[in-house]
Scaffold this motif. Sequence first.
Motif, mmCIF file in Angstrom:
data_model
loop_
_atom_site.group_PDB
_atom_site.id
_atom_site.type_symbol
_atom_site.label_atom_id
_atom_site.label_comp_id
_atom_site.label_asym_id
_atom_site.label_seq_id
_atom_site.Cartn_x
_atom_site.Cartn_y
_atom_site.Cartn_z
ATOM 1 N N GLU A 92 32.922 23.866 -10.319
ATOM 2 C CA GLU A 92 31.749 23.598 -10.826
ATOM 3 C C GLU A 92 30.969 23.461 -9.092
ATOM 4 O OE1 GLU A 92 28.462 21.227 -13.626
ATOM 5 O OE2 GLU A 92 29.985 21.926 -13.648
ATOM 6 N N LEU A 93 30.249 23.922 -8.515
ATOM 7 C CA LEU A 93 29.490 23.151 -6.528
ATOM 8 C C LEU A 93 28.586 22.942 -7.392
ATOM 9 C CD1 LEU A 93 30.387 26.647 -4.852
ATOM 10 C CD2 LEU A 93 31.562 24.124 -4.981
ATOM 11 N N ASN A 94 27.952 21.538 -6.730
ATOM 12 C CA ASN A 94 26.314 21.211 -6.248
ATOM 13 C C ASN A 94 26.025 21.779 -5.294
ATOM 14 O OD1 ASN A 94 27.657 18.844 -7.559
ATOM 15 N ND2 ASN A 94 28.285 17.782 -6.265
ATOM 16 N N SER A 95 24.530 21.799 -6.333
ATOM 17 C CA SER A 95 23.472 22.846 -5.210
ATOM 18 C C SER A 95 22.234 22.124 -5.848
ATOM 19 C CB SER A 95 23.902 23.867 -5.260
ATOM 20 O OG SER A 95 22.756 25.090 -4.682
ATOM 21 N N VAL A 96 20.961 22.602 -5.419
ATOM 22 C CA VAL A 96 19.956 21.929 -5.961
ATOM 23 C C VAL A 96 19.220 24.015 -5.676
ATOM 24 C CG1 VAL A 96 18.704 22.192 -3.247
ATOM 25 C CG2 VAL A 96 17.494 20.719 -5.116
ATOM 26 N N TYR A 97 20.134 24.640 -5.391
ATOM 27 C CA TYR A 97 19.434 26.217 -5.234
ATOM 28 C C TYR A 97 19.231 26.672 -6.912
ATOM 29 C CZ TYR A 97 19.184 25.321 -0.622
ATOM 30 O OH TYR A 97 18.647 25.500 1.286
ATOM 31 N N GLY A 98 20.336 26.222 -7.531
ATOM 32 C CA GLY A 98 19.912 27.297 -8.799
ATOM 33 C C GLY A 98 20.800 27.932 -9.398
ATOM 34 N N HIS A 99 19.969 29.393 -9.338
ATOM 35 C CA HIS A 99 21.066 30.617 -9.929
ATOM 36 C C HIS A 99 21.381 30.892 -8.500
ATOM 37 C CE1 HIS A 99 22.590 33.435 -11.947
ATOM 38 N NE2 HIS A 99 22.085 34.651 -11.293
ATOM 39 N N ASP A 100 20.491 31.104 -7.634
ATOM 40 C CA ASP A 100 20.376 31.791 -6.417
ATOM 41 C C ASP A 100 21.378 30.939 -5.707
ATOM 42 O OD1 ASP A 100 19.052 33.562 -6.683
ATOM 43 O OD2 ASP A 100 16.870 32.400 -5.546
ATOM 44 N N ALA A 101 22.529 30.291 -6.187
ATOM 45 C CA ALA A 101 22.983 28.966 -5.188
ATOM 46 C C ALA A 101 24.408 29.939 -4.082
ATOM 47 C CB ALA A 101 24.099 28.078 -6.039
ATOM 48 N N PHE A 102 24.368 31.259 -5.158
ATOM 49 C CA PHE A 102 25.274 32.768 -4.808
ATOM 50 C C PHE A 102 25.109 32.463 -3.546
ATOM 51 C CE2 PHE A 102 22.696 35.238 -7.268
ATOM 52 C CZ PHE A 102 22.956 36.401 -6.226
ATOM 53 N N LEU A 103 23.161 33.046 -3.802
ATOM 54 C CA LEU A 103 23.289 33.093 -1.586
ATOM 55 C C LEU A 103 22.937 32.487 -1.178
ATOM 56 C CD1 LEU A 103 19.824 36.082 -3.426
ATOM 57 C CD2 LEU A 103 22.362 36.500 -2.203
#
Length: 287
Positions: A254-265
Amino acid sequence: MIQTTNHIDAYCTSGPSPTIRLIGPQNAPVVLVLGGISATSDLKWWSPVVGQNGAINPQRFRILSCSWHVQPHVTTHQQAKHILTFLDQNNISTLHAAVGCSYGGMVALALGELAPHRVSHIIPIAAAHRSHTLATAWRWIQRQLAQSLPHDEGLSLARALAMTTYRSDQDLDDRFSQRPQELFSWLNHHGHEFTKRFSVREFCAVSTAIDEHRVHPANITTPTTVIGFDSDVLVPPWLLDELVEQLPCGEKIELNSVYGHDAFLKETQQLNGVLATLLYTRQGVAA
């Protein structure tokens, strides 16, 4: 377009078959890379990850990629079957890894269920064994919009609504809380651009396919590393926990990100680090 030596291009564009492209050194391990519904086989959508400076280096791997052609009643398992047929036609017995993002991750899991012996490692990113019920509700509303309004107006609004689910509330608030008109322009732009690539029929087909996606994790005996993001509301961490608990050989990162589902991009630096470990260190490929 990524240029490498000893590459071939193969296209399957009739009917619902995806356009499939294979590039890279002839004897290198083959890595399947699958993206979301609007991904293209040239992999420009993921160039920070697939390239000479990325974890999936076309000088180290043969890279198999797809552009989706979705028609009504085409399932993620049928997409996986098209890929397996391509492997057979090109004498590829085993994939080094299947890396799939979003819709592509669903197809990668379906491939793992259909033919676990054909892939050494499955790496779904922001994808699970089933659709989250809330996400299914959102997509139903999107389909109603797309089908109810004339011309491309409904499809544009459906995509605009989808954009609000691809990002986190924090991301949208950070970017647009003081600039609502910019938010509206951003939504309108993405909605309009989507209508250039998808018809209402195609959109409803792929949306329904995502809702109907189901795999039985117990059938996926291939080692599987599930990558998710803490802010993803479409594929939340608890749904990935449910998947991993049922996999015979599974783990979750699990990675931390503010970008939601688009975090893979967006989180390509984090993903490059994780994928380099999974593709090279764990599987004995020379970096």
